[in-house]
Scaffold this motif. Structure first.
Motif, PDB file in Angstrom:
ATOM      1  N   GLN A  11      22.594 -11.041 108.181  1.00  0.00           N
ATOM      2  CA  GLN A  11      22.925  -9.721 108.714  1.00  0.00           C
ATOM      3  C   GLN A  11      21.888  -8.735 108.234  1.00  0.00           C
ATOM      4  OE1 GLN A  11      26.842  -8.743 107.395  1.00  0.00           O
ATOM      5  NE2 GLN A  11      27.840 -10.195 108.750  1.00  0.00           N
ATOM      6  N   ARG A  12      21.546  -7.775 109.098  1.00  0.00           N
ATOM      7  CA  ARG A  12      20.600  -6.733 108.714  1.00  0.00           C
ATOM      8  C   ARG A  12      21.321  -5.674 107.901  1.00  0.00           C
ATOM      9  NH1 ARG A  12      15.688  -6.446 111.824  1.00  0.00           N
ATOM     10  NH2 ARG A  12      15.546  -4.339 111.016  1.00  0.00           N
ATOM     11  N   GLY A  13      20.585  -5.008 107.056  1.00  0.00           N
ATOM     12  CA  GLY A  13      21.166  -3.909 106.302  1.00  0.00           C
ATOM     13  C   GLY A  13      20.867  -4.010 104.821  1.00  0.00           C
ATOM     14  N   ALA A  14      21.376  -3.036 104.107  1.00  0.00           N
ATOM     15  CA  ALA A  14      21.150  -2.985 102.672  1.00  0.00           C
ATOM     16  C   ALA A  14      21.838  -4.143 101.973  1.00  0.00           C
ATOM     17  CB  ALA A  14      21.671  -1.664 102.114  1.00  0.00           C
ATOM     18  N   PRO A  17      25.425  -2.055  99.876  1.00  0.00           N
ATOM     19  CA  PRO A  17      25.684  -0.852 100.667  1.00  0.00           C
ATOM     20  C   PRO A  17      26.025   0.338  99.773  1.00  0.00           C
ATOM     21  CG  PRO A  17      27.484  -2.407 100.899  1.00  0.00           C
ATOM     22  CD  PRO A  17      26.423  -3.082 100.086  1.00  0.00           C
ATOM     23  N   GLN A  18      25.561   1.513 100.163  1.00  0.00           N
ATOM     24  CA  GLN A  18      25.811   2.738  99.399  1.00  0.00           C
ATOM     25  C   GLN A  18      27.070   3.397  99.936  1.00  0.00           C
ATOM     26  OE1 GLN A  18      22.509   4.676  98.225  1.00  0.00           O
ATOM     27  NE2 GLN A  18      23.604   6.230  97.108  1.00  0.00           N
ATOM     28  N   THR A  22      25.376   8.444 103.995  1.00  0.00           N
ATOM     29  CA  THR A  22      24.913   7.860 105.246  1.00  0.00           C
ATOM     30  C   THR A  22      23.474   8.277 105.487  1.00  0.00           C
ATOM     31  OG1 THR A  22      27.132   8.020 106.167  1.00  0.00           O
ATOM     32  CG2 THR A  22      25.334   7.720 107.723  1.00  0.00           C
ATOM     33  N   ARG A  23      22.636   7.322 105.809  1.00  0.00           N
ATOM     34  CA  ARG A  23      21.238   7.611 106.114  1.00  0.00           C
ATOM     35  C   ARG A  23      21.150   8.076 107.568  1.00  0.00           C
ATOM     36  NH1 ARG A  23      15.991   5.514 104.336  1.00  0.00           N
ATOM     37  NH2 ARG A  23      17.176   4.633 102.620  1.00  0.00           N
TER      38      ARG A  23
END
Length: 83
Positions: A11-14, A17-18, A22-23
């Motif tokens: 999966q794409r992404g950090a 997760p923070q 929200t970016r």
């Protein structure tokens, strides 16, 4: 190192997760950004943090505890009013 890796379940992404942030991409006028950057250098904190604080203050959602200077000012005002 393996010759091949299976990314079929990737999966794409950090990686971590923070939460609470929200970016986003946003356009800010150059002069406004320059002012925040100048003030942030003088204050010793990040300009994005200062922008976030300014937005919170504008929205009336300030979540920061009182700093010592503000607390002293409030106490002095209250003492003057009580005399």
């Amino acid at each position: 190192m393996k010759a091949e890796y299976d990314f079929s379940q990737a999966q794409r992404g950090a990686v971590i997760p923070q939460s609470g942030k929200t970016r986003i991409t946003i356009y800010i006028d150059d002069d406004v950004l320059a002012t925040f950057r100048e003030r942030s250098e003088a204050a010793g904190k990040g300009y994005q943090t200062m922008m976030n604080e300014a937005l919170r203050q504008y929205l009336g959602k300030e979540q920061q505890p009182l700093d010592a200077e503000t607390l002293r000012r409030i106490i002095q005002e209250e003492l003057r009013a009580a005399k």
